[in-house]
Write an enzyme that holds these catalytic residues in place. Structure first.
Site, PDB file in Angstrom:
ATOM      1  N   ASN A   9      18.098 -29.149  49.289  1.00 28.00           N
ATOM      2  CA  ASN A   9      18.984 -28.130  49.580  1.00 28.00           C
ATOM      3  C   ASN A   9      19.429 -28.250  50.927  1.00 28.00           C
ATOM      4  O   ASN A   9      18.591 -27.997  51.613  1.00 28.00           O
ATOM      5  CB  ASN A   9      18.572 -26.759  48.886  1.00 28.00           C
ATOM      6  CG  ASN A   9      19.415 -25.757  49.657  1.00 28.00           C
ATOM      7  OD1 ASN A   9      20.612 -25.761  50.090  1.00 28.00           O
ATOM      8  ND2 ASN A   9      18.725 -24.472  49.614  1.00 28.00           N
ATOM      9  N   LYS A  11      21.676 -26.498  52.451  1.00 27.93           N
ATOM     10  CA  LYS A  11      22.017 -25.160  53.129  1.00 27.93           C
ATOM     11  C   LYS A  11      23.320 -25.197  54.005  1.00 27.93           C
ATOM     12  O   LYS A  11      24.349 -26.002  53.364  1.00 27.93           O
ATOM     13  CB  LYS A  11      21.060 -24.354  53.795  1.00 27.93           C
ATOM     14  CG  LYS A  11      19.590 -24.613  53.087  1.00 27.93           C
ATOM     15  CD  LYS A  11      18.461 -23.649  53.773  1.00 27.93           C
ATOM     16  CE  LYS A  11      17.141 -23.914  52.844  1.00 27.93           C
ATOM     17  NZ  LYS A  11      16.318 -23.067  53.274  1.00 27.93           N
ATOM     18  N   HIS A  92      19.013 -18.468  45.142  1.00 29.60           N
ATOM     19  CA  HIS A  92      18.135 -19.130  46.049  1.00 29.60           C
ATOM     20  C   HIS A  92      17.840 -17.326  46.979  1.00 29.60           C
ATOM     21  O   HIS A  92      18.620 -16.659  46.893  1.00 29.60           O
ATOM     22  CB  HIS A  92      18.799 -19.723  47.191  1.00 29.60           C
ATOM     23  CG  HIS A  92      17.888 -20.494  47.977  1.00 29.60           C
ATOM     24  ND1 HIS A  92      17.733 -19.758  49.356  1.00 29.60           N
ATOM     25  CD2 HIS A  92      17.313 -21.656  48.064  1.00 29.60           C
ATOM     26  CE1 HIS A  92      16.727 -20.379  49.874  1.00 29.60           C
ATOM     27  NE2 HIS A  92      16.358 -21.755  49.127  1.00 29.60           N
ATOM     28  N   GLU A  94      17.824 -16.940  49.969  1.00 28.10           N
ATOM     29  CA  GLU A  94      18.916 -16.557  51.002  1.00 28.10           C
ATOM     30  C   GLU A  94      20.076 -15.784  50.492  1.00 28.10           C
ATOM     31  O   GLU A  94      20.779 -15.192  51.070  1.00 28.10           O
ATOM     32  CB  GLU A  94      19.145 -17.858  51.642  1.00 28.10           C
ATOM     33  CG  GLU A  94      17.976 -18.315  52.502  1.00 28.10           C
ATOM     34  CD  GLU A  94      17.710 -19.821  52.760  1.00 28.10           C
ATOM     35  OE1 GLU A  94      18.790 -20.629  52.833  1.00 28.10           O
ATOM     36  OE2 GLU A  94      16.541 -20.175  53.237  1.00 28.10           O
ATOM     37  N   GLU A 161       9.900 -20.697  44.375  1.00 24.59           N
ATOM     38  CA  GLU A 161      10.052 -20.674  45.849  1.00 24.59           C
ATOM     39  C   GLU A 161       9.616 -19.337  46.398  1.00 24.59           C
ATOM     40  O   GLU A 161      10.256 -18.505  46.672  1.00 24.59           O
ATOM     41  CB  GLU A 161      11.422 -20.976  46.224  1.00 24.59           C
ATOM     42  CG  GLU A 161      12.116 -22.254  45.787  1.00 24.59           C
ATOM     43  CD  GLU A 161      13.268 -22.691  46.649  1.00 24.59           C
ATOM     44  OE1 GLU A 161      12.990 -24.041  47.029  1.00 24.59           O
ATOM     45  OE2 GLU A 161      14.007 -21.946  47.011  1.00 24.59           O
ATOM     46  N   GLY A 167      10.758 -22.689  54.887  1.00 24.76           N
ATOM     47  CA  GLY A 167      11.024 -22.879  56.403  1.00 24.76           C
ATOM     48  C   GLY A 167      10.004 -22.522  57.071  1.00 24.76           C
ATOM     49  O   GLY A 167      10.208 -22.467  58.303  1.00 24.76           O
ATOM     50  N   SER A 207       8.575 -25.619  52.125  1.00 24.98           N
ATOM     51  CA  SER A 207       7.759 -26.307  53.127  1.00 24.98           C
ATOM     52  C   SER A 207       7.166 -27.715  52.483  1.00 24.98           C
ATOM     53  O   SER A 207       6.214 -28.048  53.047  1.00 24.98           O
ATOM     54  CB  SER A 207       6.698 -25.628  53.942  1.00 24.98           C
ATOM     55  OG  SER A 207       7.365 -24.623  54.591  1.00 24.98           O
TER      56      SER A 207
HETATM   57  C1  PEP Z   1      14.710 -24.145  50.376  1.00 20.76           C
HETATM   58  O1  PEP Z   1      15.291 -23.366  51.152  1.00 20.76           O
HETATM   59  O2  PEP Z   1      14.825 -24.228  49.195  1.00 20.76           O
HETATM   60  C2  PEP Z   1      13.439 -24.788  50.936  1.00 20.76           C
HETATM   61  C3  PEP Z   1      12.327 -24.931  49.955  1.00 20.76           C
HETATM   62  O3  PEP Z   1      13.435 -24.945  52.274  1.00 20.76           O
HETATM   63  P1  PEP Z   1      12.514 -25.647  53.154  1.00 20.76           P
HETATM   64  O4  PEP Z   1      11.966 -26.970  52.359  1.00 20.76           O
HETATM   65  O5  PEP Z   1      12.738 -26.081  54.469  1.00 20.76           O
HETATM   66  O6  PEP Z   1      10.845 -24.589  53.148  1.00 20.76           O
END
Ligand code: PEP
Length: 246
Positions: A9, A11, A92, A94, A161, A167, A207
């Site tokens: 992703n 973003k 997601h 976000e 998630e 992040g 992460s």
């Molecule tokens: C995400 O935003 O879906 C995500 C998993 O981000 P990150 O891998 O940077 O934690």
């Protein structure tokens, strides 16, 4: 037997020059790769990525629930498919936080995605406060209940998630990931039947890095990952894909 999926992703990251990253990633993939690889770039890059990604699938990061009309700034599932997408990330955290999307919105988007022949990747996850309060399983169960369709038709992916892991460099204990994925699989079986539930891929996201990918992929009921930051560079995402492919 369900396949494995490594999904990136991007973003709101990436300009035209970064198409070279997806080409570099495609060049790294062995011919006997035992996993599907997906990149979800910003909408502005979908068509360029789709034309140069080789065996890598391309997906959107969101879609509008209706096909077309007076919705300035929005993108429909048909438009994503038209640009070369075969997947779309929905719900997601976000999007849930920045755009106030709720489970009913996400369920409507899932229906739109299916109508356009896109595979929806439906994201669920608890906040840090909910995690600390021991509410993880009930939060996930409620999000699954509200975001997924009554009946499953076609391909469907669910991504667990934890919001606090996105992040941040923080990752749940492997046993915690296993408990959530097992609970999701059980809930899907109760809802859709064991055979349909068994075909739904469950991704972990939050992460995931080259350094922790193999450990995460060894957890039962983890069929791959949804990766943010570490999907932006082929040198980071390539080893994650390799860990999944085994
Ligand atoms: C995400 O935003 O879906 C995500 C998993 O981000 P990150 O891998 O940077 O934690």
């Amino acid at each position: 037997m369900r396949g494995k999926l490594a999904a990136g992703n991007w973003k709101m990251n990436g300009l035209a020059a970064q198409v070279s990253e997806v080409e570099a990633l495609a060049a790294m993939l062995p011919s006997d790769l035992a996993a599907e690889v997906l990149i979800c770039p910003p909408a502005t890059l979908l068509a360029a990525f789709a034309s140069r990604a080789g065996p890598i699938a391309i997906g959107g990061q969101d879609c509008h629930p209706v096909e077309s009309g007076a919705h300035t700034g929005d993108i429909s599932a048909q438009m994503l498919a038209d640009a070369g997408a075969t997947y779309v990330i929905l719900g997601h955290s976000e999007r849930r936080a920045d755009h106030g999307e709720g489970d009913a919105d996400i369920r409507a988007k899932v229906a739109a995605a299916r109508a356009a022949n896109l595979t929806p990747i439906v994201c669920v996850g608890e906040t840090e406060a909910q995690y600390r309060a021991g509410e993880t399983l009930s939060v996930i169960a409620s999000q699954i209940d509200g975001s997924l369709p009554e009946a499953v038709e076609g391909d469907l992916v669910v991504a667990y998630e934890p919001v606090w892991a996105i992040g941040t460099g923080l990752v749940p204990q492997m046993a915690e990931i296993g408990a959530v994925h097992g609970a999701i699989r059980g809930q899907l079986a109760a809802r859709y039947g064991a055979q349909a539930a068994d075909a739904i891929r469950l991704l972990y996201g939050g992460s995931v890095k080259p350094s922790n990918a193999a450990e995460i992929f060894a957890v039962p009921d983890v069929d791959g990952a949804l990766v943010g930051g570490a999907s932006l560079k082929a040198v980071d995402f390539g080893p994650i894909v390799a860990a999944l492919s085994g």
